[in-house]
Design a protein around this motif. Structure first.
Motif, PDB file in Angstrom:
ATOM      1  N   LEU A  80       0.692   2.478   7.386  1.00 14.93           N
ATOM      2  CA  LEU A  80       0.057   1.166   7.340  1.00 14.93           C
ATOM      3  C   LEU A  80       1.092   0.075   7.090  1.00 14.93           C
ATOM      4  O   LEU A  80       1.043  -0.997   7.707  1.00 14.93           O
TER       5      LEU A  80
ATOM      6  N   ASP B 219       0.232   3.884   1.742  1.00  9.52           N
ATOM      7  CA  ASP B 219       0.196   4.446   3.093  1.00  9.52           C
ATOM      8  C   ASP B 219       1.388   3.904   3.892  1.00  9.52           C
ATOM      9  O   ASP B 219       1.403   2.735   4.300  1.00  9.52           O
TER      10      ASP B 219
ATOM     11  N   PRO C 259       0.837  -1.204   0.000  1.00 11.79           N
ATOM     12  CA  PRO C 259       0.000   0.000   0.000  1.00 11.79           C
ATOM     13  C   PRO C 259       0.875   1.258   0.000  1.00 11.79           C
ATOM     14  O   PRO C 259       2.016   1.246   0.465  1.00 11.79           O
TER      15      PRO C 259
ATOM     16  N   GLN D 279      -5.510  -5.349   3.229  1.00  9.44           N
ATOM     17  CA  GLN D 279      -5.357  -3.919   3.487  1.00  9.44           C
ATOM     18  C   GLN D 279      -5.551  -3.104   2.208  1.00  9.44           C
ATOM     19  O   GLN D 279      -6.101  -1.999   2.225  1.00  9.44           O
TER      20      GLN D 279
ATOM     21  N   ASP E  65      -8.625  -0.200   1.386  1.00  7.18           N
ATOM     22  CA  ASP E  65      -8.422   1.190   0.914  1.00  7.18           C
ATOM     23  C   ASP E  65      -9.330   1.464  -0.289  1.00  7.18           C
ATOM     24  O   ASP E  65      -9.642   2.586  -0.586  1.00  7.18           O
TER      25      ASP E  65
END
Length: 296
Positions: free
Chosen positions: A240, A237, A235, A292, A296
């Motif tokens: 994260l 992020d 990801p 994950q 998102d």
């Protein structure tokens, strides 16, 4: 003090023995009120008539020698501090670098047992040096604590571990297992953990600094190498991604805390614990990343 000629010779009965003792008072030339009482001498050491001057002069000369010896001892006291601990036990002198390293090593052990609020006087006793010598190496306690942090907390993490973790000629599971096996033995020791926890409670910047300078980079390497091994995209992020990395690093760190801080009875071998957590992390890595990404 310079003495003039003997003015008074007085004989007294010795208080404890059946003999006479001679107390000689020598008067300073500069002041008739300034008088120094020499040590008693037995009457047969001095001749009463005409022979007082030479023996007394010898006594004065001996007194000056003793005064000079006392002065020399005071001058050498500072130098002897390095070779003598606070308890007075004599130790061999060490070169400056060795003594400094010895103080740091002892300070790390001392602070890990007593916290960073431990008194420097007790630390000096533990090091076997005077408190004055301790401050010669580290002028303030804050400087000593900062150096202990750099040497004993930051310094034990090997830079070569980052290189080995990114060596893609070796399977990722083997790399992770080898790293955490050594990290558990060399870093997550009882002394290191206690020192780190005390430092975290005393100075609010130490733990965040360690995480920012070392652990964050470690977690990014772990996640990047695992993603490359399984050909998945992480990801965007960053926070994260780091939390996913903590699922492995946090599990092994907490095992060390249970073992060394909680003193939990452990019957399973350390290597087997590391292998278990590494395989669990890698086995669930792809589902974790995909879940994950879908969220998102």
């Amino acid at each position: 003090m310079s003495f003039g000629l003997v003015r008074v010779v007085r004989f007294l009965r010795h208080p404890t023995e059946d003999r006479r003792a001679c107390h000689v008072r020598a008067i300073n030339k500069s002041s008739s009120d300034d008088m120094h009482l020499l040590q008693p001498a037995t009457v047969w050491d001095l001749a009463v008539r005409g022979g007082c001057y030479k023996p007394v002069r010898g006594m004065l000369r001996g007194h000056r020698v003793r005064m000079k010896a006392n002065t020399m001892r005071k001058r050498t006291r500072t130098a002897s501090d390095e070779g003598r601990g606070a308890s007075g036990a004599s130790q061999s002198r060490l070169p400056h670098a060795e003594r400094r390293a010895q103080i740091l090593d002892t300070a790390a052990q001392f602070f890990s047992e007593n916290g960073l609020s431990g008194q420097t006087r007790r630390l000096a006793e533990a090091c076997g040096v005077s408190q004055r010598l301790l401050y010669r190496f580290f002028p303030t306690k804050e400087e000593l604590v900062a150096e202990v942090y750099r040497e004993e907390i930051l310094g034990v993490f090997k830079a070569s571990w980052f290189v080995e973790l990114q060596d893609r000629s070796v399977p990722v599971e083997e790399r992770f297992f080898s790293f955490y096996q050594e990290y558990l033995q060399k870093t997550l020791t009882r002394k290191w953990l206690r020192l780190f926890l005390f430092a975290s409670l005393t100075d609010g910047s130490m733990a965040p600094d360690y995480i920012a300078s070392i652990i964050t980079q470690l977690l990014e390497v772990l996640m990047r190498e695992a993603a490359h091994e399984f050909d998945v995209t992480l990801p965007e992020d960053r926070a994260l991604v780091l939390e996913m990395g903590w699922t492995l690093h946090g599990a092994i760190s907490h095992y060390a805390i249970r073992k060394h801080i909680y003193k939990a009875r452990t019957v399973v071998d350390d290597d087997r614990i590391v292998e278990m957590h590494v395989r669990m992390f890698l086995g669930g890595f792809v589902p974790m990343v995909e879940a994950q990404a879908a969220a998102d």
